[in-house]
Write a protein that holds these residues in place. Structure first.
Motif, PDB file in Angstrom:
ATOM      1  N   ILE A 320       0.838  -1.204   0.000  1.00 52.80           N
ATOM      2  CA  ILE A 320       0.000   0.000   0.000  1.00 52.80           C
ATOM      3  C   ILE A 320       0.870   1.250   0.000  1.00 52.80           C
ATOM      4  O   ILE A 320       0.613   2.213  -0.726  1.00 52.80           O
ATOM      5  N   LEU A 321       1.952   1.238   0.796  1.00 50.90           N
ATOM      6  CA  LEU A 321       2.859   2.389   0.821  1.00 50.90           C
ATOM      7  C   LEU A 321       3.537   2.590  -0.535  1.00 50.90           C
ATOM      8  O   LEU A 321       3.685   3.718  -1.009  1.00 50.90           O
ATOM      9  N   LEU A 322       3.948   1.496  -1.164  1.00 50.67           N
ATOM     10  CA  LEU A 322       4.565   1.588  -2.485  1.00 50.67           C
ATOM     11  C   LEU A 322       3.614   2.247  -3.477  1.00 50.67           C
ATOM     12  O   LEU A 322       3.995   3.161  -4.218  1.00 50.67           O
ATOM     13  N   TYR A 323       2.357   1.806  -3.470  1.00 48.43           N
ATOM     14  CA  TYR A 323       1.396   2.342  -4.424  1.00 48.43           C
ATOM     15  C   TYR A 323       1.045   3.797  -4.102  1.00 48.43           C
ATOM     16  O   TYR A 323       0.891   4.619  -5.013  1.00 48.43           O
ATOM     17  N   GLN A 324       0.942   4.123  -2.838  1.00 45.54           N
ATOM     18  CA  GLN A 324       0.649   5.514  -2.479  1.00 45.54           C
ATOM     19  C   GLN A 324       1.796   6.431  -2.884  1.00 45.54           C
ATOM     20  O   GLN A 324       1.571   7.551  -3.351  1.00 45.54           O
ATOM     21  N   LYS A 325       3.039   5.976  -2.743  1.00 42.54           N
ATOM     22  CA  LYS A 325       4.175   6.771  -3.180  1.00 42.54           C
ATOM     23  C   LYS A 325       4.154   6.986  -4.691  1.00 42.54           C
ATOM     24  O   LYS A 325       4.660   7.985  -5.194  1.00 42.54           O
ATOM     25  N   ALA A 326       3.546   6.037  -5.413  1.00 39.41           N
ATOM     26  CA  ALA A 326       3.457   6.151  -6.867  1.00 39.41           C
ATOM     27  C   ALA A 326       2.229   6.936  -7.308  1.00 39.41           C
ATOM     28  O   ALA A 326       1.964   7.034  -8.503  1.00 39.41           O
ATOM     29  N   GLY A 327       1.469   7.497  -6.352  1.00 41.68           N
ATOM     30  CA  GLY A 327       0.341   8.348  -6.701  1.00 41.68           C
ATOM     31  C   GLY A 327      -1.017   7.709  -6.589  1.00 41.68           C
ATOM     32  O   GLY A 327      -2.029   8.321  -6.962  1.00 41.68           O
ATOM     33  N   TYR A 328      -1.108   6.489  -6.080  1.00 43.08           N
ATOM     34  CA  TYR A 328      -2.390   5.814  -5.927  1.00 43.08           C
ATOM     35  C   TYR A 328      -3.048   6.211  -4.607  1.00 43.08           C
ATOM     36  O   TYR A 328      -2.365   6.569  -3.642  1.00 43.08           O
ATOM     37  N   ALA A 329      -4.364   6.112  -4.588  1.00 37.96           N
ATOM     38  CA  ALA A 329      -5.126   6.415  -3.378  1.00 37.96           C
ATOM     39  C   ALA A 329      -6.101   5.279  -3.112  1.00 37.96           C
ATOM     40  O   ALA A 329      -6.641   4.660  -4.047  1.00 37.96           O
TER      41      ALA A 329
END
Length: 348
Positions: A320-329
């Motif tokens: 989840i942190l990886l995806y949030q860092k890539a701009g996902y919510a």
């Protein structure tokens, strides 16, 4: 659409360090980009400017060490993306009291892995020392972050090289700027296998099914432990089912030394581009390969698709942190039991 991420030009980030009113940093940065524009085109280099005065990073406010990559604040995630996308850096810095501006040290301190193994060049400016002492301090910090300072730095004395708030654009200085950019680009090419995984992203074939099965079982053991469940499809699929998925999903993989070390797949789902089975071999994690694969999969979306979507375990905090860092919510849309859905706008 590009076949691999290597089809895009190198990106060199020009970082303007000073943020005080009346600063000369933007003028020095403007001079450098103007003097090297034609050379950048010849080299296939994209020059991008990161002005710390406009970015406005607060004094370091992340609760965890930057080595973890666990960023709480969006301003940190945005800065991480900007630095991670760069292949090399030009730091334009003044000198305050024999040192670099605190704003540059602060920008360094926010991140760690995003800087590593990339080459950098310094442009110092000031009065008596032409910024040399500030650059000397900044170079030491850059080296500790595993950047390679290539030398050949440019120093401008304000009394000699600037007038009315602008750099005096002489042929001598322009030649130094062009030569510096050429060297920086060449060193970035040499170091690329260290800061990018260096392996080509290619379409997966049906003959890859057995290795894909082994890789996903290896990768999803961590997900089973994190989510306290063993009924994850990636752990239960057969080789035939993996082979069949290659006919219904666009799947790409990465090999290193003949071994399959990473993969991702995607397909259209209504108005969204669904990304799945992003996986990296355990010994290749924390190298940026996962971020590369994710960005690559996003880049394969049809032009008329405006959003990407993916699923992960509701307790898969690392993912989840990886995806949030890539701009996902995180999304409130329905997700399979025990999973969460994340989305990201792909609009230009």
């Amino acid at each position: 659409m590009p076949a691999t991420l290597f089809d895009v030009s190198k990106k060199i980030l020009v970082v303007i360090a000073s943020t005080r009113p009346g600063r000369l940093g933007p003028a020095v940065g403007d001079w450098f980009t103007a003097a090297t524009t034609a050379t950048a085109v010849e080299l296939g280099v994209e020059l991008d400017v990161a002005d710390l005065g406009e970015i406005g990073l607060p004094f370091l406010d992340e609760p965890e060490h930057p080595s973890t990559g666990n960023y709480v604040h969006e301003h940190t995630r945005a800065w991480s993306r900007t630095v991670a996308e760069a292949d090399a850096f030009v730091f334009v810095t003044s000198e305050y009291n024999f040192a670099m501006p605190a704003t540059l040290k602060n920008a360094f301190d926010y991140l760690q892995a995003e800087w590593a193994w990339k080459p950098c060049l310094f442009i110092g400016y000031g009065n008596t020392s032409a910024g040399t002492r500030g650059v000397q301090m900044a170079r030491g910090v850059a080296t500790s972050l595993r950047m390679l300072s290539i030398g050949g730095d440019i120093f401008l004395r304000i009394a000699d090289d600037l007038r009315d708030g602008r750099v005096i654009a002489t042929d001598r200085l322009a030649l130094r700027a062009r030569d510096a950019l050429v060297e920086l680009s060449r060193v970035a090419d040499v170091l690329r296998p260290l800061y990018r995984d260096g392996d080509e992203i290619v379409p997966a074939a049906v003959s890859d099914a057995a290795e894909l099965l082994v890789l996903q079982r290896c990768c999803w053991v961590d997900e089973a432990l994190a989510n306290a469940r063993l009924d994850l499809p990636a752990l239960l699929e057969s080789e035939d089912e993996v082979a069949e998925s290659l006919r219904t999903w666009s799947t790409w993989c990465v090999r290193s030394g003949g071994r399959l070390v990473g993969s991702v797949r995607a397909r259209r789902d209504g108005d969204a581009w669904e990304i799945g089975r992003l996986m990296v071999a355990p010994d290749r994690r924390h190298t940026g390969l996962g971020r590369r694969l994710l960005a690559f999969a996003e880049g394969q979306a049809p032009d008329d698709v405006s959003a990407a979507a993916l699923f992960t375990g509701e307790h898969s905090d690392r993912n989840i942190l990886l995806y949030q860092k890539a701009g996902y919510a995180l999304s409130t849309d329905p997700a399979p039991v025990g999973a969460v859905r994340l989305t990201k706008s792909l609009a230009a």
